[in-house]
Design a protein around this motif. Structure first.
Motif, short mmCIF file in Angstrom:
data_model
loop_
_atom_site.label_atom_id
_atom_site.label_comp_id
_atom_site.label_asym_id
_atom_site.label_seq_id
_atom_site.Cartn_x
_atom_site.Cartn_y
_atom_site.Cartn_z
N LYS A 22 26.11 -34.21 10.32
CA LYS A 22 27.33 -34.36 9.54
C LYS A 22 28.53 -34.62 10.43
O LYS A 22 29.40 -35.43 10.12
N ARG B 298 28.40 -38.17 11.75
CA ARG B 298 28.72 -39.18 10.75
C ARG B 298 30.22 -39.34 10.60
O ARG B 298 30.71 -40.42 10.30
N THR B 299 30.98 -38.28 10.79
CA THR B 299 32.43 -38.40 10.67
C THR B 299 33.06 -38.87 11.96
O THR B 299 34.19 -39.36 11.96
N SER C 223 19.60 -47.66 1.56
CA SER C 223 19.12 -47.21 0.26
C SER C 223 17.63 -46.95 0.34
O SER C 223 16.89 -47.71 1.00
N ASP D 83 28.01 -45.31 11.84
CA ASP D 83 27.82 -44.49 10.67
C ASP D 83 28.04 -45.38 9.45
O ASP D 83 29.14 -45.89 9.22
N GLY E 206 27.83 -44.45 6.37
CA GLY E 206 28.32 -43.70 5.22
C GLY E 206 27.22 -43.24 4.30
O GLY E 206 26.08 -43.73 4.35
N ASN E 207 27.54 -42.30 3.44
CA ASN E 207 26.61 -41.79 2.43
C ASN E 207 25.29 -41.30 3.02
O ASN E 207 24.23 -41.45 2.41
N GLY E 208 25.37 -40.73 4.22
CA GLY E 208 24.18 -40.15 4.82
C GLY E 208 23.24 -41.13 5.49
O GLY E 208 22.05 -40.85 5.64
N TRP E 209 23.76 -42.28 5.93
CA TRP E 209 22.93 -43.30 6.60
C TRP E 209 23.56 -43.71 7.92
O TRP E 209 24.77 -43.76 8.05
N TYR F 149 18.61 -49.47 8.64
CA TYR F 149 19.29 -48.23 8.29
C TYR F 149 18.28 -47.08 8.20
O TYR F 149 17.17 -47.26 7.69
N SER G 90 18.03 -42.68 7.37
CA SER G 90 18.69 -41.49 6.85
C SER G 90 19.20 -40.64 8.01
O SER G 90 18.44 -40.28 8.92
#
Length: 306
Positions: free
Chosen positions: A6, A9-10, A47, A67, A69-72, A83, A85
């Motif tokens: 997490k 990702r940021t 996805s 990153d 986004g959305n956990g990828w 991509y 996860s």
């Protein structure tokens, strides 16, 4: 420094995609990722419903490009961009880990190799555009590299792309434009299948300690997220038909040697006129020629799964 998924990702910056080598590897990498689950799929888009480009195993290294986004994460895995996860990739902004080969892409000028990861470090040597080196680490957006002469230093990842071999596979886009992502995955299927060379043939064997012919193809493809019918005849309904002249690594090849069923045997084409299969004649997983001798005479069909 290892960053939690997490936080990473940021923290990661979005970077621009640049040149491709073989099957699209981009520059401006930002970290080294380690797969922390048994099998992690590389997707064409961010996805779970997107096309599977490859499947990484636990402990495999990826280059984290950004990153998404959305956990990828957008990553480079074995010179294929896609991509993954973020929950299953542990990212380090600094890591000494062999990634593979790197091709210098400067547009013609030379690339300075520094003693450390930054322009403030002293120049060790320089590399010509098109030079190929081994990438042995990542440090905050810089590649740690080793030249063929043994020199170790750092180059900005903005000017280097990953490649599959020491020749760089040209890397000018002409080869990349003609090689599809399915081709790349087909080669991964072949490489994975070869790990089972010598495993015994046993009728009804589903692997990994023994296989029959369709048990072998089913097991190999399951590793990459594809479900095949269990029998050789059933697998005639999987994928799409291709001619013998169009065969690519990873295609299923079928044979018929008597009997009332449409086919009696199946294997996986590996290229150069050869295929790998759980052989009923030598009772082991082995490689045989497709275009000569017995198997040339009993060959009947081919199906493309990827």
């Amino acid at each position: 420094m290892i960053l939690p998924a997490k936080l990473m990702r940021t923290a990661l910056l979005t970077v621009a995609v640049s040149a491709i080598c073989v099957v699209g590897a981009s520059a401006a990498s930002v970290g080294a990722g380690t797969v922390n689950t048994d099998a992690l799929r590389l997707r064409e888009e961010a996805s779970t419903s997107s096309t599977i480009l490859a499947t990484a195993s636990k402990g495999d290294t990826v280059v984290v490009l950004e990153d998404a986004g959305n956990g990828w994460y957008k990553v480079d895995y074995k010179s294929v961009e896609g991509y993954m996860s973020a929950d299953y990739v542990t990212v380090a902004t600094k890591a000494d880990v062999t990634i593979g080969y790197g091709l210098v892409k400067t547009g013609g000028s030379t690339l300075n190799v520094r003693s450390g990861p930054g322009t403030s470090y002293s120049k060790v040597t320089s590399l010509n555009n098109g030079a190929v080196v081994t990438i042995v680490g990542i440090d905050n957006g810089w590649y740690k590299i080793k030249t063929s002469g043994g020199t170790v230093g750092y180059v900005s990842s903005d000017y280097m792309v990953t490649c599959k071999d020491s020749a760089g596979s040209r890397g000018d886009g002409t080869v990349a434009a003609s090689v599809s992502s399915s081709n790349s995955l087909g080669q991964q299927v072949v490489d994975y299948a070869k790990q089972f060379l010598g495993v015994p043939y046993v009728y009804g064997g589903n692997g990994p300690n023994s296989f029959d012919c369709s048990g072998f193809t089913t097991y190999v493809y399951r590793h990459f997220g594809y479900t095949l019918n269990r029998t050789a005849t059933g697998q005639l309904s999987n994928g799409v038909s291709v001619s013998k002249s169009e065969l690519q690594p990873g295609d299923l090849v079928f044979f018929k040697d008597g009997g009332s069923k449409p086919v009696s045997h199946v294997g996986i084409y590996i290229g150069n006129g050869q295929f790998i299969h759980a052989s009923t004649s030598t009772y082991e997983v082995r490689i045989n020629d497709l275009n000569s001798g017995y198997y040339n005479n009993v060959y009947v069909y081919a199906r493309r799964i990827l």
